[in-house]
Structure formats: C-alpha cells, structure tokens
Scaffold this motif. Structure first.
Motif, PDB file in Angstrom:
ATOM      1  N   CYS A 133     -12.597  39.886  34.355  1.00 53.25           N
ATOM      2  CA  CYS A 133     -11.227  39.488  34.688  1.00 53.25           C
ATOM      3  C   CYS A 133     -10.987  39.493  36.194  1.00 53.25           C
ATOM      4  O   CYS A 133      -9.973  38.960  36.666  1.00 53.25           O
ATOM      5  CB  CYS A 133     -10.216  40.389  33.985  1.00 53.25           C
ATOM      6  SG  CYS A 133     -10.359  42.132  34.403  1.00 53.25           S
TER       7      CYS A 133
ATOM      8  N   GLU B  83     -10.174  27.577  38.298  1.00 50.60           N
ATOM      9  CA  GLU B  83     -10.457  27.838  36.889  1.00 50.60           C
ATOM     10  C   GLU B  83      -9.236  28.382  36.148  1.00 50.60           C
ATOM     11  O   GLU B  83      -9.307  28.647  34.947  1.00 50.60           O
ATOM     12  CB  GLU B  83     -11.646  28.786  36.770  1.00 50.60           C
ATOM     13  CG  GLU B  83     -12.894  28.151  37.339  1.00 50.60           C
ATOM     14  CD  GLU B  83     -14.164  28.799  36.891  1.00 50.60           C
ATOM     15  OE1 GLU B  83     -14.156  29.543  35.904  1.00 50.60           O
ATOM     16  OE2 GLU B  83     -15.184  28.542  37.555  1.00 50.60           O
ATOM     17  N   ARG B  84      -8.146  28.571  36.884  1.00 53.17           N
ATOM     18  CA  ARG B  84      -6.886  29.039  36.295  1.00 53.17           C
ATOM     19  C   ARG B  84      -5.750  28.155  36.821  1.00 53.17           C
ATOM     20  O   ARG B  84      -4.900  28.602  37.582  1.00 53.17           O
ATOM     21  CB  ARG B  84      -6.650  30.499  36.652  1.00 53.17           C
ATOM     22  CG  ARG B  84      -7.725  31.415  36.104  1.00 53.17           C
ATOM     23  CD  ARG B  84      -7.476  32.849  36.456  1.00 53.17           C
ATOM     24  NE  ARG B  84      -8.583  33.682  36.017  1.00 53.17           N
ATOM     25  CZ  ARG B  84      -8.497  34.978  35.833  1.00 53.17           C
ATOM     26  NH1 ARG B  84      -7.370  35.603  36.063  1.00 53.17           N
ATOM     27  NH2 ARG B  84      -9.532  35.670  35.431  1.00 53.17           N
TER      28      ARG B  84
ATOM     29  N   GLU C 252      -9.497  38.355  22.653  1.00 50.36           N
ATOM     30  CA  GLU C 252      -9.898  36.953  22.803  1.00 50.36           C
ATOM     31  C   GLU C 252     -10.030  36.563  24.276  1.00 50.36           C
ATOM     32  O   GLU C 252     -10.980  35.890  24.666  1.00 50.36           O
ATOM     33  CB  GLU C 252      -8.865  36.057  22.113  1.00 50.36           C
ATOM     34  CG  GLU C 252      -9.273  34.616  22.029  1.00 50.36           C
ATOM     35  CD  GLU C 252      -8.264  33.799  21.238  1.00 50.36           C
ATOM     36  OE1 GLU C 252      -7.828  32.764  21.774  1.00 50.36           O
ATOM     37  OE2 GLU C 252      -7.929  34.186  20.102  1.00 50.36           O
ATOM     38  N   CYS C 253      -9.083  37.009  25.102  1.00 52.95           N
ATOM     39  CA  CYS C 253      -9.150  36.715  26.544  1.00 52.95           C
ATOM     40  C   CYS C 253     -10.406  37.313  27.162  1.00 52.95           C
ATOM     41  O   CYS C 253     -11.098  36.648  27.934  1.00 52.95           O
ATOM     42  CB  CYS C 253      -7.924  37.267  27.266  1.00 52.95           C
ATOM     43  SG  CYS C 253      -6.434  36.306  27.020  1.00 52.95           S
ATOM     44  N   CYS C 254     -10.677  38.569  26.851  1.00 58.61           N
ATOM     45  CA  CYS C 254     -11.860  39.223  27.413  1.00 58.61           C
ATOM     46  C   CYS C 254     -13.135  38.512  26.974  1.00 58.61           C
ATOM     47  O   CYS C 254     -14.018  38.259  27.793  1.00 58.61           O
ATOM     48  CB  CYS C 254     -11.911  40.691  27.006  1.00 58.61           C
ATOM     49  SG  CYS C 254     -10.745  41.737  27.897  1.00 58.61           S
ATOM     50  N   GLN C 255     -13.226  38.187  25.709  1.00 55.26           N
ATOM     51  CA  GLN C 255     -14.424  37.503  25.225  1.00 55.26           C
ATOM     52  C   GLN C 255     -14.609  36.156  25.917  1.00 55.26           C
ATOM     53  O   GLN C 255     -15.727  35.795  26.280  1.00 55.26           O
ATOM     54  CB  GLN C 255     -14.364  37.336  23.710  1.00 55.26           C
ATOM     55  CG  GLN C 255     -14.557  38.645  22.985  1.00 55.26           C
ATOM     56  CD  GLN C 255     -14.375  38.521  21.492  1.00 55.26           C
ATOM     57  OE1 GLN C 255     -13.548  37.752  21.014  1.00 55.26           O
ATOM     58  NE2 GLN C 255     -15.148  39.287  20.750  1.00 55.26           N
ATOM     59  N   GLU C 256     -13.511  35.451  26.126  1.00 60.18           N
ATOM     60  CA  GLU C 256     -13.595  34.157  26.803  1.00 60.18           C
ATOM     61  C   GLU C 256     -14.061  34.332  28.250  1.00 60.18           C
ATOM     62  O   GLU C 256     -14.954  33.620  28.707  1.00 60.18           O
ATOM     63  CB  GLU C 256     -12.224  33.483  26.775  1.00 60.18           C
ATOM     64  CG  GLU C 256     -12.212  32.103  27.378  1.00 60.18           C
ATOM     65  CD  GLU C 256     -10.845  31.467  27.285  1.00 60.18           C
ATOM     66  OE1 GLU C 256     -10.353  30.996  28.327  1.00 60.18           O
ATOM     67  OE2 GLU C 256     -10.270  31.442  26.180  1.00 60.18           O
ATOM     68  N   HIS C 257     -13.477  35.282  28.962  1.00 62.26           N
ATOM     69  CA  HIS C 257     -13.860  35.514  30.364  1.00 62.26           C
ATOM     70  C   HIS C 257     -15.291  36.017  30.478  1.00 62.26           C
ATOM     71  O   HIS C 257     -16.036  35.576  31.343  1.00 62.26           O
ATOM     72  CB  HIS C 257     -12.907  36.506  31.038  1.00 62.26           C
ATOM     73  CG  HIS C 257     -11.573  35.931  31.348  1.00 62.26           C
ATOM     74  ND1 HIS C 257     -11.385  34.846  32.173  1.00 62.26           N
ATOM     75  CD2 HIS C 257     -10.352  36.294  30.940  1.00 62.26           C
ATOM     76  CE1 HIS C 257     -10.109  34.578  32.263  1.00 62.26           C
ATOM     77  NE2 HIS C 257      -9.452  35.439  31.516  1.00 62.26           N
TER      78      HIS C 257
ATOM     79  N   ALA D 123     -17.766  35.543  28.389  1.00 65.58           N
ATOM     80  CA  ALA D 123     -18.678  34.439  28.070  1.00 65.58           C
ATOM     81  C   ALA D 123     -18.782  33.469  29.240  1.00 65.58           C
ATOM     82  O   ALA D 123     -19.882  33.014  29.575  1.00 65.58           O
ATOM     83  CB  ALA D 123     -18.206  33.711  26.811  1.00 65.58           C
ATOM     84  N   ASP D 124     -17.653  33.160  29.867  1.00 63.84           N
ATOM     85  CA  ASP D 124     -17.660  32.231  31.006  1.00 63.84           C
ATOM     86  C   ASP D 124     -18.425  32.791  32.205  1.00 63.84           C
ATOM     87  O   ASP D 124     -19.139  32.054  32.881  1.00 63.84           O
ATOM     88  CB  ASP D 124     -16.229  31.894  31.446  1.00 63.84           C
ATOM     89  CG  ASP D 124     -15.505  30.981  30.475  1.00 63.84           C
ATOM     90  OD1 ASP D 124     -16.158  30.408  29.577  1.00 63.84           O
ATOM     91  OD2 ASP D 124     -14.264  30.853  30.612  1.00 63.84           O
TER      92      ASP D 124
ATOM     93  N   SER E  79     -22.352  34.333  26.600  1.00 60.11           N
ATOM     94  CA  SER E  79     -21.928  34.863  25.300  1.00 60.11           C
ATOM     95  C   SER E  79     -22.928  35.840  24.687  1.00 60.11           C
ATOM     96  O   SER E  79     -22.572  36.592  23.781  1.00 60.11           O
ATOM     97  CB  SER E  79     -21.649  33.713  24.330  1.00 60.11           C
ATOM     98  OG  SER E  79     -22.786  32.899  24.192  1.00 60.11           O
TER      99      SER E  79
END
Length: 116
Positions: free
Chosen positions: A13, A20-21, A90-95, A97-98, A102
């Motif tokens: 994060c 990207e944001r 979900e936010c943490c997993q997305e960040h 992975a990015d 993953s």
C-alpha cells in the motif's frame, strides 16, 4: 471467515504512484491530495517507506488516508463498517498482486495471516 490484518514487512500500500491511482481527487480532500503527492518518492514509493526494512518511518503519525479504519473508509470510499473487512482484504490482495505478484511470498504471507 477471513479477517483483515496488516502484515508487517509488506508495504504494497506504500506504492503511491499517482498514475496508477487516477481517482485520487474523488476520495482525498484538496489538502490530502497535496500531502499525498508530496509523499510520492523514488519510483512511486512513499518517501516515508523504508524499502530495506519495509516499514513506515511515520507509522504512528501517518495521514488519515494511510489508515484502515471504519470511519476513514466510510468517508473516503463509502464502505460501511460491516463491509470493511472484506473490502480491505480485497484491496490488499489487489495491491500485493500488482506490486509483488499473485504467487509472491508477500501474497502467501498475507493470505496465511488473514487465514485464507
């Protein structure tokens, strides 16, 4: 049920690259946006993030937008307190992975900590 938990040593994060944001203006006040942009350092990482130790240098004094708290997420994203846990996971997993991938050790550590 999985429970959100901030995993020490991750820091996904803390990657603040504004390109990207693109919707920052939608959830940050003008003052927060200025502060956010002022925190973007080398290669898009927060200038307060120690990339060697993967720890925040200002953790106890970090800005509101760096905090995962019900009132902050309600105000910024319209996420009800009852939905924060799933939203944060979900936010943490997305960040993660990015930033790291993953199948990265960071993702494995996060999933293990939240009991996925």
């Amino acid at each position: 049920m999985a429970t959100w938990y901030c995993v020490k040593g991750c820091g996904a994060c803390c990657y603040l690259e504004p390109s990207e944001r693109p919707d920052l203006e939608e959830y940050l006040t003008p003052e927060e946006l200025e502060q956010y942009l002022g925190m973007v350092g080398e290669e898009g990482w927060c200038m307060n993030f120690d990339r060697t130790t993967r720890e925040c240098r200002i953790y106890s004094n970090r800005p509101r937008f760096c905090r995962v708290e019900p009132e902050t997420f309600q105000d910024m994203f319209g996420v009800a307190a009852a939905e924060l846990n799933d939203f944060a996971i979900e936010c943490c997993q997305e960040h993660i992975a990015d930033i790291y991938g993953s199948d990265s050790p960071e993702m494995q550590g996060f999933n293990q900590k939240v009991a996925f």
